[in-house]
Design a protein around this motif. Structure first.
Motif, PDB file in Angstrom:
ATOM      1  N   THR A  15       0.940  -0.998   0.023  1.00 42.27           N
ATOM      2  CA  THR A  15       0.001  -0.053  -0.053  1.00 42.27           C
ATOM      3  C   THR A  15       1.021   1.022   0.074  1.00 42.27           C
ATOM      4  O   THR A  15       2.021   1.105   0.229  1.00 42.27           O
ATOM      5  N   PRO A  16       0.243   2.549  -0.198  1.00 44.60           N
ATOM      6  CA  PRO A  16       1.138   3.651  -0.100  1.00 44.60           C
ATOM      7  C   PRO A  16       2.051   3.620   1.268  1.00 44.60           C
ATOM      8  O   PRO A  16       3.282   3.929   1.304  1.00 44.60           O
ATOM      9  N   ASN A  17       1.167   3.498   2.310  1.00 45.09           N
ATOM     10  CA  ASN A  17       1.860   3.724   3.597  1.00 45.09           C
ATOM     11  C   ASN A  17       2.946   2.547   3.720  1.00 45.09           C
ATOM     12  O   ASN A  17       4.247   2.768   4.500  1.00 45.09           O
ATOM     13  N   GLY A  18       2.781   1.426   3.184  1.00 45.98           N
ATOM     14  CA  GLY A  18       3.924   0.189   3.140  1.00 45.98           C
ATOM     15  C   GLY A  18       5.123   0.557   2.488  1.00 45.98           C
ATOM     16  O   GLY A  18       6.181   0.444   2.901  1.00 45.98           O
ATOM     17  N   HIS A  19       4.561   1.254   1.181  1.00 52.03           N
ATOM     18  CA  HIS A  19       5.733   1.420   0.321  1.00 52.03           C
ATOM     19  C   HIS A  19       6.775   2.515   0.780  1.00 52.03           C
ATOM     20  O   HIS A  19       7.847   2.715   0.317  1.00 52.03           O
ATOM     21  N   LYS A  20       5.991   3.493   1.608  1.00 54.92           N
ATOM     22  CA  LYS A  20       7.092   4.585   2.059  1.00 54.92           C
ATOM     23  C   LYS A  20       8.209   3.747   2.770  1.00 54.92           C
ATOM     24  O   LYS A  20       9.591   4.326   2.586  1.00 54.92           O
ATOM     25  N   VAL A  21       8.180   2.963   3.520  1.00 55.68           N
ATOM     26  CA  VAL A  21       8.969   2.149   4.533  1.00 55.68           C
ATOM     27  C   VAL A  21       9.965   1.171   3.708  1.00 55.68           C
ATOM     28  O   VAL A  21      11.045   1.120   3.894  1.00 55.68           O
ATOM     29  N   HIS A  22       9.266   0.585   2.697  1.00 55.04           N
ATOM     30  CA  HIS A  22      10.229  -0.245   1.630  1.00 55.04           C
ATOM     31  C   HIS A  22      11.003   0.444   0.888  1.00 55.04           C
ATOM     32  O   HIS A  22      12.247   0.119   0.731  1.00 55.04           O
ATOM     33  N   ILE A  23      10.655   1.650   0.648  1.00 52.50           N
ATOM     34  CA  ILE A  23      11.400   2.641  -0.252  1.00 52.50           C
ATOM     35  C   ILE A  23      12.623   3.180   0.666  1.00 52.50           C
ATOM     36  O   ILE A  23      13.836   2.938   0.096  1.00 52.50           O
ATOM     37  N   MET A  24      12.332   3.716   1.907  1.00 55.49           N
ATOM     38  CA  MET A  24      13.193   4.157   2.873  1.00 55.49           C
ATOM     39  C   MET A  24      14.234   3.160   3.100  1.00 55.49           C
ATOM     40  O   MET A  24      15.442   3.316   3.000  1.00 55.49           O
ATOM     41  N   MET A  25      13.795   1.965   3.296  1.00 56.52           N
ATOM     42  CA  MET A  25      15.013   0.838   3.600  1.00 56.52           C
ATOM     43  C   MET A  25      15.885   0.831   2.403  1.00 56.52           C
ATOM     44  O   MET A  25      17.266   0.487   2.717  1.00 56.52           O
ATOM     45  N   GLU A  26      15.466   0.853   1.224  1.00 58.43           N
ATOM     46  CA  GLU A  26      16.302   0.394   0.197  1.00 58.43           C
ATOM     47  C   GLU A  26      17.069   1.781   0.094  1.00 58.43           C
ATOM     48  O   GLU A  26      18.366   1.945  -0.395  1.00 58.43           O
ATOM     49  N   GLU A  27      16.708   3.036   0.293  1.00 56.86           N
ATOM     50  CA  GLU A  27      17.284   4.208  -0.027  1.00 56.86           C
ATOM     51  C   GLU A  27      18.485   4.550   1.007  1.00 56.86           C
ATOM     52  O   GLU A  27      19.411   4.777   0.783  1.00 56.86           O
ATOM     53  N   CYS A  28      18.035   3.840   2.274  1.00 56.48           N
ATOM     54  CA  CYS A  28      19.067   3.658   3.214  1.00 56.48           C
ATOM     55  C   CYS A  28      20.325   2.892   2.875  1.00 56.48           C
ATOM     56  O   CYS A  28      21.192   2.882   4.029  1.00 56.48           O
ATOM     57  N   GLY A  29      20.084   1.905   2.081  1.00 56.94           N
ATOM     58  CA  GLY A  29      21.182   0.883   1.833  1.00 56.94           C
ATOM     59  C   GLY A  29      21.160  -0.359   2.206  1.00 56.94           C
ATOM     60  O   GLY A  29      21.857  -1.272   2.030  1.00 56.94           O
ATOM     61  N   TYR A  30      19.847  -0.636   2.996  1.00 49.48           N
ATOM     62  CA  TYR A  30      19.432  -1.741   3.347  1.00 49.48           C
ATOM     63  C   TYR A  30      19.013  -2.644   2.128  1.00 49.48           C
ATOM     64  O   TYR A  30      18.409  -2.209   1.228  1.00 49.48           O
ATOM     65  N   ARG A  31      19.330  -3.861   1.958  1.00 49.99           N
ATOM     66  CA  ARG A  31      18.957  -4.763   1.121  1.00 49.99           C
ATOM     67  C   ARG A  31      18.074  -5.745   1.428  1.00 49.99           C
ATOM     68  O   ARG A  31      18.108  -6.486   2.440  1.00 49.99           O
TER      69      ARG A  31
END
Length: 240
Positions: A15-31
């Motif tokens: 969902t949009p709220n879920g994807h916020k955190v998914h994006i943040m994890m990847e942007e922060c360098g977490y895989r």
């Protein structure tokens, strides 16, 4: 021998709220699969009401997070997507400026999303798509408010590259997933050229492209009455 750190657990849905955190994890360098794990919480099936999930998300909403290496080195649970973005920004030192002026400029736009964009666009989706009866007053009210909010963003983005200034931040990460559903909101991005420019730039980021794919293959169209009841009916309002 170096001890391997346990991955961060994200309990979420596409969902949009879920994807916020998914994006943040990847942007922060977490895989995904290495540094963090995505645990599906099927909100149409009622997974959000399970006791195990309610322990970390008492408001029975996704996403929620458990960091096995919290601020004091101990496991730390957190719910609310905005709080999770702030936590990850603090933990990694990314996407939240250090100076007070710039930091609070980002935070005001993060709260703009949390208090305006998310709730209002969510109601627009509900009354335009999911409500069992079409109520013109509700459809018009929330569609008009959605268009107004896009207008606010468009004006701001006419003056800056990103919503809170020159730098990409958690405010952009929070707002972007909601603008992906513009077709459900009764408008087109071409109506808002500055939002369109911003949207396309963010959508091209590799971490964003990875983030919006997380759990997406598991999500099915909301068509059956049982799922509608879980999300919008009496099941949602039972005391727990």
């Amino acid at each position: 021998m170096k001890q391997t750190q346990k991955p961060i657990d994200i309990y979420s849905w596409a969902t949009p709220n879920g994807h916020k955190v998914h994006i943040m994890m990847e942007e922060c360098g977490y895989r995904l699969g290495k540094d963090w794990l995505a645990h599906p919480i099927d909100i149409g099936a009622g997974d959000q009401f399970k006791k195990e999930f309610l322990k970390i998300s008492p408001n029975n909403k996704i996403p929620a997070m458990v960091d096995p290496h919290g601020p004091d080195g101990k496991p730390f649970a957190l719910f609310e997507s905005g709080a999770i973005l702030l936590y990850l920004a603090s933990k990694t030192g990314k996407f939240l400026p250090k100076t007070d002026r710039a930091k609070f400029e980002v935070m005001q736009w993060l709260l703009f999303q949390m208090g305006g964009v998310g709730p209002m666009l969510g109601q627009t989706h509900h009354f335009r798509i999911y409500a069992p009866e079409k109520i013109d007053y509700a459809i018009n009210r929330y569609t008009n408010e959605t268009r107004r909010l896009y207008g606010v963003m468009d004006k701001e983005l006419s003056k800056k590259q990103y919503i809170a200034g020159k730098e990409y931040s958690i405010a952009d990460i929070a707002i972007f997933p909601w603008t992906r559903s513009w077709k459900n909101q009764g408008l087109t991005l071409e109506e808002f050229p500055n939002v369109l420019r911003w949207h396309e730039e963010i959508a091209a980021r590799p971490a964003v492209q990875r983030g919006v794919e997380v759990l997406t293959s598991l999500r099915k169209p909301l068509v059956d009455n049982k799922a509608r009841d879980v999300l919008f009916g009496k099941t949602q309002y039972q005391k727990r």
